[in-house]
Design a protein around this motif. Structure first.
Motif, PDB file in Angstrom:
ATOM      1  N   UNK A  44       0.764  -1.396  -0.095  1.00 33.73           N
ATOM      2  CA  UNK A  44       0.161  -0.268   0.392  1.00 33.73           C
ATOM      3  C   UNK A  44       0.485   1.354  -0.018  1.00 33.73           C
ATOM      4  N   UNK A  45       2.109   0.856   0.794  1.00 37.31           N
ATOM      5  CA  UNK A  45       2.540   2.568   0.999  1.00 37.31           C
ATOM      6  C   UNK A  45       3.710   2.958  -0.415  1.00 37.31           C
ATOM      7  N   UNK A  46       3.961   1.631  -1.554  1.00 34.41           N
ATOM      8  CA  UNK A  46       4.110   1.335  -2.807  1.00 34.41           C
ATOM      9  C   UNK A  46       3.252   2.474  -3.701  1.00 34.41           C
ATOM     10  N   UNK A  47       2.153   2.182  -3.284  1.00 38.82           N
ATOM     11  CA  UNK A  47       1.000   2.533  -3.993  1.00 38.82           C
ATOM     12  C   UNK A  47       1.004   3.815  -4.068  1.00 38.82           C
ATOM     13  N   UNK A  48       1.618   4.699  -2.638  1.00 35.09           N
ATOM     14  CA  UNK A  48       1.292   6.028  -2.069  1.00 35.09           C
ATOM     15  C   UNK A  48       2.550   6.673  -2.656  1.00 35.09           C
ATOM     16  N   UNK A  49       3.655   5.964  -2.315  1.00 30.59           N
ATOM     17  CA  UNK A  49       4.445   6.503  -3.114  1.00 30.59           C
ATOM     18  C   UNK A  49       4.111   7.243  -4.457  1.00 30.59           C
ATOM     19  N   UNK A  50       3.428   6.090  -5.317  1.00 33.49           N
ATOM     20  CA  UNK A  50       3.206   6.595  -7.014  1.00 33.49           C
ATOM     21  C   UNK A  50       2.410   7.596  -6.696  1.00 33.49           C
ATOM     22  N   UNK A  51       0.860   8.114  -5.892  1.00 31.72           N
ATOM     23  CA  UNK A  51       0.559   8.480  -6.660  1.00 31.72           C
ATOM     24  C   UNK A  51       1.266  10.312  -5.764  1.00 31.72           C
ATOM     25  N   UNK A  52       2.251   9.889  -4.829  1.00 30.32           N
ATOM     26  CA  UNK A  52       2.729  11.418  -4.691  1.00 30.32           C
ATOM     27  C   UNK A  52       4.001  11.525  -5.974  1.00 30.32           C
ATOM     28  N   UNK A  53       4.314  10.055  -6.781  1.00 28.77           N
ATOM     29  CA  UNK A  53       4.758  11.044  -7.432  1.00 28.77           C
ATOM     30  C   UNK A  53       3.546  11.590  -8.664  1.00 28.77           C
ATOM     31  N   UNK A  54       2.512  11.402  -9.186  1.00 27.68           N
ATOM     32  CA  UNK A  54       2.491  11.560  -9.566  1.00 27.68           C
ATOM     33  C   UNK A  54       1.471  12.998  -9.357  1.00 27.68           C
ATOM     34  N   UNK A  55       1.976  13.615  -7.975  1.00 26.82           N
ATOM     35  CA  UNK A  55       1.184  14.819  -7.926  1.00 26.82           C
ATOM     36  C   UNK A  55       2.620  15.224  -7.863  1.00 26.82           C
ATOM     37  N   UNK A  56       4.154  15.287  -8.127  1.00 28.46           N
ATOM     38  CA  UNK A  56       5.314  15.368  -7.455  1.00 28.46           C
ATOM     39  C   UNK A  56       5.510  16.249  -9.678  1.00 28.46           C
ATOM     40  N   UNK A  57       5.035  15.088 -10.549  1.00 33.60           N
ATOM     41  CA  UNK A  57       4.982  15.299 -12.069  1.00 33.60           C
ATOM     42  C   UNK A  57       4.163  16.135 -11.710  1.00 33.60           C
ATOM     43  N   UNK A  58       2.478  16.219 -11.947  1.00 35.21           N
ATOM     44  CA  UNK A  58       1.150  17.522 -11.871  1.00 35.21           C
ATOM     45  C   UNK A  58       2.087  18.405 -11.775  1.00 35.21           C
ATOM     46  N   UNK A  59       3.195  19.301 -10.529  1.00 33.36           N
ATOM     47  CA  UNK A  59       3.176  20.363  -9.641  1.00 33.36           C
ATOM     48  C   UNK A  59       4.306  20.824 -11.118  1.00 33.36           C
ATOM     49  N   UNK A 270      10.795  -5.733  -7.552  1.00 34.25           N
ATOM     50  CA  UNK A 270      10.762  -4.128  -8.649  1.00 34.25           C
ATOM     51  C   UNK A 270       9.817  -4.407  -9.676  1.00 34.25           C
ATOM     52  N   UNK A 271       9.438  -5.290 -10.265  1.00 35.62           N
ATOM     53  CA  UNK A 271       8.152  -5.093 -10.768  1.00 35.62           C
ATOM     54  C   UNK A 271       7.114  -5.491 -10.388  1.00 35.62           C
ATOM     55  N   UNK A 272       6.473  -6.264  -9.459  1.00 35.97           N
ATOM     56  CA  UNK A 272       5.505  -5.579  -8.888  1.00 35.97           C
ATOM     57  C   UNK A 272       5.741  -4.591  -7.459  1.00 35.97           C
ATOM     58  N   UNK A 273       6.974  -3.959  -7.128  1.00 37.41           N
ATOM     59  CA  UNK A 273       6.297  -2.451  -6.432  1.00 37.41           C
ATOM     60  C   UNK A 273       6.211  -1.434  -7.548  1.00 37.41           C
ATOM     61  N   UNK A 274       6.404  -2.173  -9.101  1.00 40.53           N
ATOM     62  CA  UNK A 274       6.706  -0.482  -9.739  1.00 40.53           C
ATOM     63  C   UNK A 274       4.416  -0.697  -9.690  1.00 40.53           C
ATOM     64  N   UNK A 275       4.166  -2.060  -9.967  1.00 37.50           N
ATOM     65  CA  UNK A 275       3.120  -2.143 -10.168  1.00 37.50           C
ATOM     66  C   UNK A 275       1.941  -1.030  -9.500  1.00 37.50           C
ATOM     67  N   UNK A 276       2.564  -1.844  -8.303  1.00 37.83           N
ATOM     68  CA  UNK A 276       1.673  -0.804  -7.310  1.00 37.83           C
ATOM     69  C   UNK A 276       1.929   0.720  -7.383  1.00 37.83           C
ATOM     70  N   UNK A 277       2.801   1.463  -7.858  1.00 36.88           N
ATOM     71  CA  UNK A 277       3.224   2.583  -7.848  1.00 36.88           C
ATOM     72  C   UNK A 277       2.418   3.311  -9.281  1.00 36.88           C
ATOM     73  N   UNK A 278       2.387   1.875 -10.151  1.00 35.99           N
ATOM     74  CA  UNK A 278       1.792   2.251 -11.341  1.00 35.99           C
ATOM     75  C   UNK A 278      -0.156   2.417 -11.280  1.00 35.99           C
ATOM     76  N   UNK A 279      -0.400   1.215 -10.041  1.00 41.44           N
ATOM     77  CA  UNK A 279      -1.821   1.342  -9.017  1.00 41.44           C
ATOM     78  C   UNK A 279      -2.202   3.046  -8.177  1.00 41.44           C
ATOM     79  N   UNK A 280      -1.373   3.572  -7.402  1.00 43.66           N
ATOM     80  CA  UNK A 280      -1.311   4.783  -6.759  1.00 43.66           C
ATOM     81  C   UNK A 280      -1.136   5.813  -8.104  1.00 43.66           C
TER      82      UNK A 280
END
Lengths: 392, 443
Positions: A44-59, A270-280
């Motif tokens: 879940x926290x890997x997802x959260x990092x993905x969501x925060x990445x989205x926020x940073x990219x948006x900024x 890493x692949x599984x974590x990356x997918x969590x990031x996409x989900x985030x």
């Protein structure tokens, strides 16, 4: 007739859209837990990092203005994958690899990691990031240099005993000093939830009958399908996918045949974590982005993988769609309406029963009860692994 | 090592994983104490670090969550209270003495609130306490203040059905927020209501009141649903709203926290626009608008006593002072304003009594008037204050356009007049015969 058809389609669409969110959240876990057998509570926290990445990219895209800004979401998906995959890689190399085959320790360790990650986004500031970097540079850099010496084995303990407090002190001191600079002391995200805004073209939806199909849901469904195709292709058509599958099926034999199992493990994680990031990145379009984002999805993700059956991606897909559709049908009261409208006498007592469960909270209860009942009948999930290796 | 999972192992570890993840999730909502607000503790007494040279100070307690889930909201209230104390001190203090604030952290944990309240009263011997946000924390400290016969000032709108001798309430009672909002909607937006709330005590109590009120005034509750706290899957609710209100209608929203974000984002995606489906929120103020994203909220409504856009000279001055103290990017909102005025009301009561002795202050507090940013407020005999009620509509810059406002302050009714059990009851602490509950004349 047309009305009923629209209603049916609406129900299916909503079921699929809930299922798609469940599935995209569970996909990474299906690989990490399903294929590798690692219980990763930090998913879940890997997802959260993905969501925060989205926020940073948006900024980062905001100053570019339209029409470029509208495209940030595609960059964000890729960036979220990379960031989460790198963190996952570090996690696997730093923690998980020492714990393979000890699921309960993995469980506790990843829980700890999840707490650390959550706290990290709350309290990270420029000063803190710099001091962490300084620490890593000093400590791991020194270890790297010393390791080249021939008498490394004899001085290992002593070196670490000196290096660790030393680099901690330097990093801590520099962190304290940097904290005096206001711009570096400012928190990046703070405890407050951040606002991720869907690009203009993802707001609204396609009018359909009496309802409207939201673009964000369509986008998530498309993203899920793309991820599925990508994973399928990777696992079945690429060299590394072949290696992953062979290591999952028989690790010792694979090692004998010259497959670098350690690298395969790292890559799979890493692949599984990356997918969590996409989900985030995907769920940031639906809800709020905050340090606790992951906790809302972790239970559902494990539920999907457990119901689907270990080691089979197709199990997770079916499980996610079934749970999503059930959740929708019960929660929206559709079952009660259908039963009530059917006119069949002996079904009428059931109407009251389903009406009682037709709220968001109660639907969850009902779905959980059904899952527990299902697991009593089929403990290994929808699609259990077959073959001799299972009973090994 | 073998990574093969046989069925039994999978079952054991699978259930262990699922079980612990459920545990993790349930813990996360309340053990989520990690917070940077702890930084605030260091500067907590900034508003009061200039005690009088003579050493004569009056100690007051400030008891809010500086850490944990509630800290996001409660630290803003602490800011407002410290600003008021600083202003009073700069203007010469109370009875010629400076106010010294003792700040305690309730840590979003209700037993901690009770413990810290005891500490403030017994150890610090404070003259009064300003504090609490959630009803749960207020209920936790209530027995402490009653058994020690001390005094708490509480700044947040709440569900009513309480009237303690030891508490002064400066937030809205239901008849000063929820009920006027329902009346306004009935008059302007339609009679069919769908109620959405988070699944805990405040939304459920509020919706009970709304349902009784609608039944009494010719409205209709076409449906209600409660989302578990933190849940973000609102698709079934949106389908239900559409099925129950095919031609549009009013949505009354008492969701709290993260669910609001998911709700408004997905409402827009599903095509439920404010012109057909206006949403009235009672927990969304300026700060929340910033977090949800203004573009999802434009055109929807909120009911409060105070908005930052209220046009009074007092408000202009207050907003300017607040921004000067805490930065231009900060906003003011209703609970902060209530927190600000309660410090002044207490100060006036102490000055009227000429002492900080509790009984005298309690008696003197009643009838105190203050020209607050929201307009004139008066402390009533039931320890609640008369407040102006306003309905605001979210505009593009995240502020509210005030579309409706009562002509003057509305008198508070802590006991709800729509709920059968408390109908006809009132509260009067000036008359020993009446007290907490007495039947009103003619009821």
């Amino acid at each position: 007739m047309l009305q009923a058809l629209f209603g049916l389609f609406d129900g299916i669409f909503n079921g699929i859209s809930i299922g798609a969110v469940l599935l995209i959240a569970a996909l990474g876990l299906a690989i990490i837990f399903g294929l590798m057998g690692v219980i990763n509570l930090a998913h879940g926290e890997l997802m959260m990092l993905g969501a925060y990445t989205t926020y940073v990219v948006q900024l980062a895209f905001r100053p570019l203005g339209e029409p470029l800004f509208s495209l940030y979401i595609f960059v964000a998906v890729v960036a979220a994958f990379i960031v989460a995959a790198l963190v996952g890689l570090a996690l696997e190399r730093g923690v998980i690899r020492y714990l393979y085959g000890r699921p309960l320790e993995t469980l506790l360790a990843t829980w700890g990691v999840s707490l650390i990650l959550r706290q990290f986004v709350r309290s990270v500031s420029g000063a803190m990031a710099i001091s962490i970097a300084v620490f890593c540079l000093l400590f791991f850099g020194a270890l790297w240099v010393l390791r080249k010496r021939s008498d490394w084995a004899s001085m290992q303990k002593k070196a670490i005993a000196i290096l660790l407090p030393l680099s901690l002190a330097i990093a801590g001191g520099s962190g304290f000093l940097l904290n005096q600079v206001p711009i570096l002391a400012r928190l990046w995200f703070s405890t407050r939830n951040v606002d991720v805004t869907a690009p203009a073209w993802l707001r609204g939806g396609i009018p359909f009958g009496i309802s409207q199909l939201p673009y964000t849901r369509l986008f998530i469904i498309a993203l899920t399908v793309l991820c599925l195709i990508g994973i399928y292709w990777f696992l079945n058509r690429s060299v590394w996918g072949l290696r992953i599958r062979s290591v999952t099926q028989n690790r010792d034999m694979s090692a004998c045949l010259g497959i670098p199992t350690a690298q395969v493990d790292a890559l799979t994680f890493a692949l599984g974590s990356g997918l969590a990031g996409v989900a985030g990145c995907a769920v940031s379009l639906l809800g709020s982005v905050g340090p606790n984002l992951g906790t809302n999805y972790i239970v559902d993700s494990f539920m999907v993988v457990v119901v689907g059956g270990v080691g089979k991606l197709v199990g997770s897909i079916v499980a996610a769609l079934v749970i999503g559709t059930l959740n929708y049908l019960i929660g929206s009261g559709t079952i009660a309406i259908i039963l009530g409208g059917s006119g069949v006498e002996f079904l009428q007592p059931l109407v009251g029963f389903f009406t009682f469960f037709a709220t968001a909270s109660m639907a969850k209860v009902m779905v959980f009860v059904l899952i527990i009942a299902f697991l009593q009948v089929r403990p290994a999930g929808l699609f259990p692994q077959k073959g001799r290796s299972v009973e090994a | 090592m073998s990574m093969q999972f046989n069925r039994r192992k999978f079952l054991v570890y699978g259930s262990a994983a699922l079980g612990s993840s459920i545990l993790l999730k349930s813990c996360a909502s309340d053990t989520d104490t990690a917070d940077t607000a702890a930084d605030d503790t260091a500067t907590a007494d900034a508003g009061a670090d200039a005690p009088a040279a003579s050493g004569d100070t009056i100690k007051v307690g400030i008891l809010h969550s500086l850490s944990g889930t509630m800290s996001i909201s409660e630290t803003t209230v602490v800011d407002a209270e410290k600003l008021a104390i600083k202003e009073i001190n700069e203007a010469g203090g109370v009875l010629g003495m400076q106010i010294e604030a003792v700040v305690e952290d309730g840590a979003s944990d209700w037993p901690t609130f009770a413990e810290k309240a005891t500490k403030l009263i017994d150890q610090d011997q404070v003259a009064t306490v300003f504090g609490c946000w959630t009803s749960a924390s207020r209920k936790a400290v209530l027995p402490v203040f009653e058994s020690k016969n001390h005094m708490l000032w509480y700044p947040v709108q709440y569900e009513g059905q309480e009237c303690s001798r030891n508490i002064f309430y400066t937030g809205a009672a239901p008849n000063q927020q929820i009920e006027p909002a329902v009346d306004w909607l009935l008059e302007n937006k339609g009679t069919q209501f769908f109620l959405v709330g988070s699944d805990y005590v405040f939304p459920r109590t509020a919706n009970t009141i709304i349902k009784e009120q609608l039944a009494a005034n010719g409205g209709e509750t076409v449906g209600e649903d409660y989302l578990p706290l933190g849940s973000t899957e609102v698709t079934p609710i949106i389908s239900k709203i559409r099925a129950a209100l095919p031609d549009g209608g009013v949505i009354f929203n008492s969701l709290n926290g993260d669910s609001n974000v998911a709700f408004f984002k997905q409402l827009q995606g599903a095509g439920l626009t404010p012109d057909m489906y206006p949403v009235m929120s009672v927990s969304v103020a300026e700060e929340e608008v910033r977090q949800i994203g203004t573009e999802f909220l434009v055109g929807h409504y909120a009911a409060w006593n105070y908005f930052q856009t209220v046009e009074t000279p007092e408000n202009e001055e207050w907003v300017a002072n607040f921004k000067a103290e805490y930065g231009d990017d900060r906003v003011t909102n209703d609970p902060m304003e209530a927190a600000y005025i309660m410090v002044y009301l207490w100060k006036q009561a102490v000055e009227a009594a000429g002492t900080t002795e509790l009984e005298a202050v309690r008696a003197a507090a009643i009838g105190q008037e203050f020209a607050a940013p929201e307009g004139l407020v008066t402390m009533n005999v039931n320890h609640h204050i008369s407040k102006t009620v306003r309905i605001g509509q979210v505009r593009d810059d995240g502020m509210f356009d005030i579309v409706s406002s009562t002509d003057g302050p509305v008198d508070p009714l802590p006991w709800n007049q729509y709920v059968p059990e408390t109908q006809g009851l009132a509260c009067d602490w000036t008359d020993p015969e009446k007290g907490e509950q007495f039947p009103m004349e003619g009821a």
